[in-house]
Structures are given as structure tokens and as C-alpha cells.
Design a protein around this motif. Sequence first.
Motif, PDB file in Angstrom:
ATOM      1  N   SER A 299      31.520  28.513  26.658  1.00 10.00           N
ATOM      2  CA  SER A 299      30.576  29.373  27.355  1.00 10.00           C
ATOM      3  C   SER A 299      30.460  28.996  28.824  1.00 10.00           C
ATOM      4  O   SER A 299      30.493  29.863  29.705  1.00 10.00           O
ATOM      5  N   TRP A 300      30.325  27.699  29.097  1.00  6.75           N
ATOM      6  CA  TRP A 300      30.184  27.263  30.486  1.00  6.75           C
ATOM      7  C   TRP A 300      31.463  27.479  31.290  1.00  6.75           C
ATOM      8  O   TRP A 300      31.401  27.897  32.454  1.00  6.75           O
ATOM      9  N   VAL A 301      32.598  27.198  30.682  1.00  7.58           N
ATOM     10  CA  VAL A 301      33.878  27.396  31.385  1.00  7.58           C
ATOM     11  C   VAL A 301      34.064  28.867  31.748  1.00  7.58           C
ATOM     12  O   VAL A 301      34.375  29.212  32.895  1.00  7.58           O
ATOM     13  N   TYR A 302      33.865  29.739  30.764  1.00  6.75           N
ATOM     14  CA  TYR A 302      34.045  31.171  31.009  1.00  6.75           C
ATOM     15  C   TYR A 302      33.069  31.675  32.069  1.00  6.75           C
ATOM     16  O   TYR A 302      33.415  32.506  32.908  1.00  6.75           O
ATOM     17  N   PHE A 303      31.837  31.166  32.011  1.00  4.96           N
ATOM     18  CA  PHE A 303      30.813  31.612  32.962  1.00  4.96           C
ATOM     19  C   PHE A 303      31.186  31.213  34.395  1.00  4.96           C
ATOM     20  O   PHE A 303      31.115  32.033  35.314  1.00  4.96           O
ATOM     21  N   LEU A 304      31.599  29.968  34.580  1.00  3.17           N
ATOM     22  CA  LEU A 304      31.953  29.495  35.915  1.00  3.17           C
ATOM     23  C   LEU A 304      33.182  30.220  36.453  1.00  3.17           C
ATOM     24  O   LEU A 304      33.230  30.603  37.631  1.00  3.17           O
ATOM     25  N   VAL A 305      34.170  30.423  35.583  1.00  2.00           N
ATOM     26  CA  VAL A 305      35.376  31.151  35.992  1.00  2.00           C
ATOM     27  C   VAL A 305      35.034  32.599  36.351  1.00  2.00           C
ATOM     28  O   VAL A 305      35.571  33.166  37.310  1.00  2.00           O
ATOM     29  N   ALA A 306      34.102  33.197  35.594  1.00  2.00           N
ATOM     30  CA  ALA A 306      33.697  34.575  35.861  1.00  2.00           C
ATOM     31  C   ALA A 306      32.999  34.699  37.213  1.00  2.00           C
ATOM     32  O   ALA A 306      33.183  35.696  37.932  1.00  2.00           O
ATOM     33  N   LEU A 307      32.199  33.694  37.577  1.00  2.00           N
ATOM     34  CA  LEU A 307      31.536  33.710  38.892  1.00  2.00           C
ATOM     35  C   LEU A 307      32.575  33.653  40.013  1.00  2.00           C
ATOM     36  O   LEU A 307      32.448  34.355  41.031  1.00  2.00           O
ATOM     37  N   ILE A 308      33.597  32.827  39.823  1.00  2.00           N
ATOM     38  CA  ILE A 308      34.686  32.768  40.804  1.00  2.00           C
ATOM     39  C   ILE A 308      35.404  34.123  40.870  1.00  2.00           C
ATOM     40  O   ILE A 308      35.790  34.594  41.944  1.00  2.00           O
ATOM     41  N   ASN A 309      35.538  34.760  39.694  1.00  2.00           N
ATOM     42  CA  ASN A 309      36.170  36.077  39.615  1.00  2.00           C
ATOM     43  C   ASN A 309      35.429  37.091  40.493  1.00  2.00           C
ATOM     44  O   ASN A 309      36.045  37.914  41.172  1.00  2.00           O
TER      45      ASN A 309
ATOM     46  N   ALA B  49      42.244  39.625  40.328  1.00  2.00           N
ATOM     47  CA  ALA B  49      41.280  38.519  40.231  1.00  2.00           C
ATOM     48  C   ALA B  49      40.885  38.270  38.775  1.00  2.00           C
ATOM     49  O   ALA B  49      40.783  37.124  38.332  1.00  2.00           O
ATOM     50  N   THR B  50      40.668  39.353  38.022  1.00  2.00           N
ATOM     51  CA  THR B  50      40.320  39.228  36.601  1.00  2.00           C
ATOM     52  C   THR B  50      41.461  38.595  35.813  1.00  2.00           C
ATOM     53  O   THR B  50      41.237  37.745  34.943  1.00  2.00           O
ATOM     54  N   ALA B  51      42.692  38.991  36.115  1.00  7.40           N
ATOM     55  CA  ALA B  51      43.859  38.431  35.422  1.00  7.40           C
ATOM     56  C   ALA B  51      43.968  36.928  35.648  1.00  7.40           C
ATOM     57  O   ALA B  51      44.222  36.160  34.713  1.00  7.40           O
ATOM     58  N   MET B  52      43.772  36.487  36.899  1.00  2.32           N
ATOM     59  CA  MET B  52      43.837  35.052  37.201  1.00  2.32           C
ATOM     60  C   MET B  52      42.736  34.280  36.477  1.00  2.32           C
ATOM     61  O   MET B  52      42.946  33.164  35.996  1.00  2.32           O
ATOM     62  N   ALA B  53      41.548  34.889  36.393  1.00  2.00           N
ATOM     63  CA  ALA B  53      40.436  34.248  35.682  1.00  2.00           C
ATOM     64  C   ALA B  53      40.770  34.080  34.205  1.00  2.00           C
ATOM     65  O   ALA B  53      40.480  33.033  33.605  1.00  2.00           O
ATOM     66  N   LEU B  54      41.380  35.092  33.606  1.00  3.45           N
ATOM     67  CA  LEU B  54      41.750  35.038  32.192  1.00  3.45           C
ATOM     68  C   LEU B  54      42.801  33.966  31.930  1.00  3.45           C
ATOM     69  O   LEU B  54      42.723  33.221  30.948  1.00  3.45           O
ATOM     70  N   ILE B  55      43.786  33.880  32.808  1.00  2.00           N
ATOM     71  CA  ILE B  55      44.863  32.901  32.629  1.00  2.00           C
ATOM     72  C   ILE B  55      44.321  31.472  32.681  1.00  2.00           C
ATOM     73  O   ILE B  55      44.640  30.630  31.829  1.00  2.00           O
ATOM     74  N   PHE B  56      43.469  31.217  33.679  1.00  2.00           N
ATOM     75  CA  PHE B  56      42.950  29.853  33.826  1.00  2.00           C
ATOM     76  C   PHE B  56      41.944  29.497  32.734  1.00  2.00           C
ATOM     77  O   PHE B  56      42.072  28.470  32.060  1.00  2.00           O
ATOM     78  N   GLY B  57      40.931  30.341  32.552  1.00  2.00           N
ATOM     79  CA  GLY B  57      39.849  30.012  31.630  1.00  2.00           C
ATOM     80  C   GLY B  57      40.185  30.245  30.175  1.00  2.00           C
ATOM     81  O   GLY B  57      40.070  29.347  29.333  1.00  2.00           O
ATOM     82  N   ASN B  58      40.633  31.474  29.857  1.00  2.00           N
ATOM     83  CA  ASN B  58      40.839  31.866  28.463  1.00  2.00           C
ATOM     84  C   ASN B  58      42.103  31.283  27.850  1.00  2.00           C
ATOM     85  O   ASN B  58      42.188  31.140  26.631  1.00  2.00           O
ATOM     86  N   ILE B  59      43.088  30.978  28.682  1.00  2.00           N
ATOM     87  CA  ILE B  59      44.374  30.494  28.130  1.00  2.00           C
ATOM     88  C   ILE B  59      44.522  28.984  28.308  1.00  2.00           C
ATOM     89  O   ILE B  59      44.563  28.231  27.333  1.00  2.00           O
TER      90      ILE B  59
END
Length: 502
Positions: free
Chosen positions: A378-388, A407-417
Motif C-alpha cells: 500500500s505504501w509503495v504504490y501510494f508513494l509511486v502514485a504521487l510521483i506519477n 508516466a503511468t507506465a513507468m509507475a507501474l513498472i517500478f512499483g507493481n513489477i
Amino acid sequence: MMKNRQLKVGGMLSYFSTILGYMISIVYTPVMLRLLGQTQYGLYNLVYSIVSYLGLLSFGFGSSYIRFYSRYEVKDDRKSIAKLNGMFLSIFVIIGIVSVIAGLVLVKNTGVILGNKFSNKELSTAKIMMIVMVINIGITFPGIIFNSYLSAKERFIFQNLLQILRQVASPLLTLPMLIMGYGSIGMVIITTIVNITVIIINIYWCLKKLKMRFIFRQYDTSLFKEIAIFSSFIFLNMVTDQINWNVDKFIVGRYKGAVAVSIYGIAAQINTYYMSLSTTISNLFIPRVNKLVASDSETSDEVDSLFVKVGRLQFILMGCILLGIFIFGRQFIIIWAGREYTSAYPILLLLATPTIVPLIQNLGIEVQRAKNLHHFRSWVYFLVALINIVVSIILVKQYGAIGTAFATAMALIFGNIIVMNIYYYKIVKLDMIRFWKEIFSVIPAVIIPAIYGYFLMYFSLVNSLKDLVVYGIIYLLIYFCSMWLFGLNRYEKRLVTGLIGK
């Protein structure tokens, strides 16, 4: 036996519902786009993305219900379940009231929220749509508990039949409204009416057929605290999803206007359909995961095996769809939505491509929740989403909608993958090496259909609806044959032959 039937028939109905939804959308959406126009459609998408943030007021309680229900179900503790039902219903009624009040504040400040890219007439239309959507979401909240109860009881057949009814009713009732000139306002009115009808049917089924009980006293305050803490991290995930999948529309609308939102909206709509196919499999196994973890007899190998099994099935399906998007996506958008939406194709590729990894691993989210290990995610996704958000605002000014998608694609690659696969392996103790070995063993089966797709794209052979259908069917046959010969294991082949036999 009953639960196995619910799982198998419910799964088949789930996919039938999804495919039916696609078929209806293929026919309905082009008509709707032409009757609405780009500006009205963009305005509808923008208002919907804003009001959807009120859904965050559920604070993740809906997603946590099954976990706590399973705790009492394995002990056959009916009284505790009734208390749990009473507590959740009380929570959602309060949330529904709060959401309406918050929504009215949004309505009053429509002009400030949307900015100066819209005319007075468009702002007036947006305000009316917002009022109807706010009423809709306020009523939806109390209905969450009944839908969650159906899922916990594994009544997948009933749920999917109701979903089919919703899918058929909405466009059939909406089209006459559009033809009569009621536009986007007519759309949201019909959506609200259908949604309320579905909620009423759910309530009737739970109370009369499943004998759902409620106790509105003697609440366990320690349980409420545990639920609140557990749900708070799901809430962070919900915020993240809203940022990743809805904030782009708001940013695009704020800086580029309604037409740009309509183009992004088409890509986002197709991507939503793409993602929903994956969850139709994993949603069927949510109760099973929770019961496995809640049971004293649970072993890590059982959870790993289920994670790998579902992941492979999802990859086989999602790989077929993603490759199909690459091959046919551009021409499909032109034929389906219109040539003015061509620029939605690269946006779709940016959104869909990195999404395939979290989609084939989405059962892992339920494993985390069942083990109460979802906090870090939850925290990782939230912080990455703010950067997004920050990166999207920077890129949209120069590159428009495609910049926000990047920007959304880069956020997904770093956080979700990247981050989450490490977390699954190190903390959740899922055997990710085994998982990826199994996934990579399927990839050779994708090579032949990929070569076929490259041939079609290189020679530009798909130029009409007839070409799309003919070459699409050939693609599916090639993919299925290649997967049967080089990809499927014995269990998956038995699954296919069993379904064909039935």
C-alpha cells in the motif's frame, strides 16, 4: 459439491458476462460516441473520474469483509457473522451519507475544479451529471455489504447472472435517451436507475434466500479497530488505483480540454476491459485463499500451487489479448470509435503492456491481505502514485495525453513489477522463482502467433471490419493451436477438454 459447481459454472458465466459485455460495447460504444460527440464524451469521462474519488470514502472496508467473514465461517460462528454484518452495514450507511455531503461540495465548486477550458453550457451539464452521480454513489455504499456477502458465500452464479442483466439493460435503456437528445445526462440517469435496481435485487436475495442476519448491538470494538487498521492499507491501494487510472483524465482535461480527455478515455476504456478479464479468474479464488490462510492446515505449498496455477491461466489469456492489442489495436480503434481517436492507440499500448505482470499476479494481493501483509504494498504504490502525478503534470504540458500515459507506465513498472516481485519473494514467502519459471515456459507458444501478427502489420493487411474479423479469428486459432502444442500443461489441457465436453 455445491461450491465446486458455483466455482465452475460461476467461472463460465463470468467469462460469458465479460465476453457479452465486450460484444455489447463493440456495438453500443460507436453509436454512443457519434450521438454524444467528442466533447460530451470527454466531459462525461472527466466528471466520472472526479466523482469516482468519492469511492475512496469506503476506506477499503468492502475488500476486507471476506477476510473477517472467513475467520468466523471456518468456526461456524453465526452470531459473530451477524454482528460483523451489522457493523459493516452501519459503517456503509454512514459513509453513504458523508459521500453525498462531500459530493454536494464538489457540485457547488464545479467551475473551480474543472478549470477554464470549458464553456458555461458545458459546466452546467457537468454540474447536473455530478449531482446524479453523487446520488448513485451514495446509494451504492450500503449495497456493498450485500454484494460482499454473496462473494463470501461463493454465490458466483447469481452474481454473474445479475451482472449479465446489468450489461444488457444499461445500453438498451440508454440508447433511447441518447436518440431523444438527453446526451450524457441521460446516460448517468439510466446508470443510476440500473444500479439501484441491482442493489435491491441483491438485498432481496441475501435476506430472503440466504437468510442473512444482522445484529446492531454489542459491537466488538477491538474487532472494529483491527478491521479499520487492515482496511486502511486497502484504502491506500484504492487511492493509488484512482491516481493511476483516473487522475490522468483530470490532468489531461485541466490542461488540454474535453477532446483530449475523450481520446484518453477510449484507451482507458479498452484497458479497463483488458484488466477485467484477468480479475474474473482471480475473483473466483478469493474466498479459497482466505480459507486456506485462515485454516490451521494451510501450507505454503498449497498457496504457491494455487498462485502459480491461476497465474499461468491468466498469462495464457492476457498474453493472447495483449498480443492482439498490438496487432489489431490501431485498426480496431479506427473502425470502432472513429479515425479521430487514432491517437488513443499508443496510449493504450503504454497502459496495457506493463499491466500484464500485476494482472497475472493479482491473486498475490489476496494472499497478502489474507496474511495481513499488504501494508508495504500500500505504501509503495501510494508513494509511486504521487510521483506519477508530478511527472504526469510535467509531461502533459509538452506531450499531451500520451505524456500522462507514459508516466503511468513507468509507475507501474517500478512499483507493481520490480518492487512487488521482490516483496512477494522476500516477505510474503511466495515462490516467485517457481512462478516465473512456469510463466516463461509458456512464452515459446506465443512466438508463432507473434510472427503472424508481425506479418499482418508489416503488409498492412487489416483495413476493414471484415479483415479485422477474418484475420482475428485466424489469429485466435493460431494462438490456441500453438498454446496447445507448446504451452499448456496436463492440468490446463484437461481443463480445456472438460469445458469443451460440457
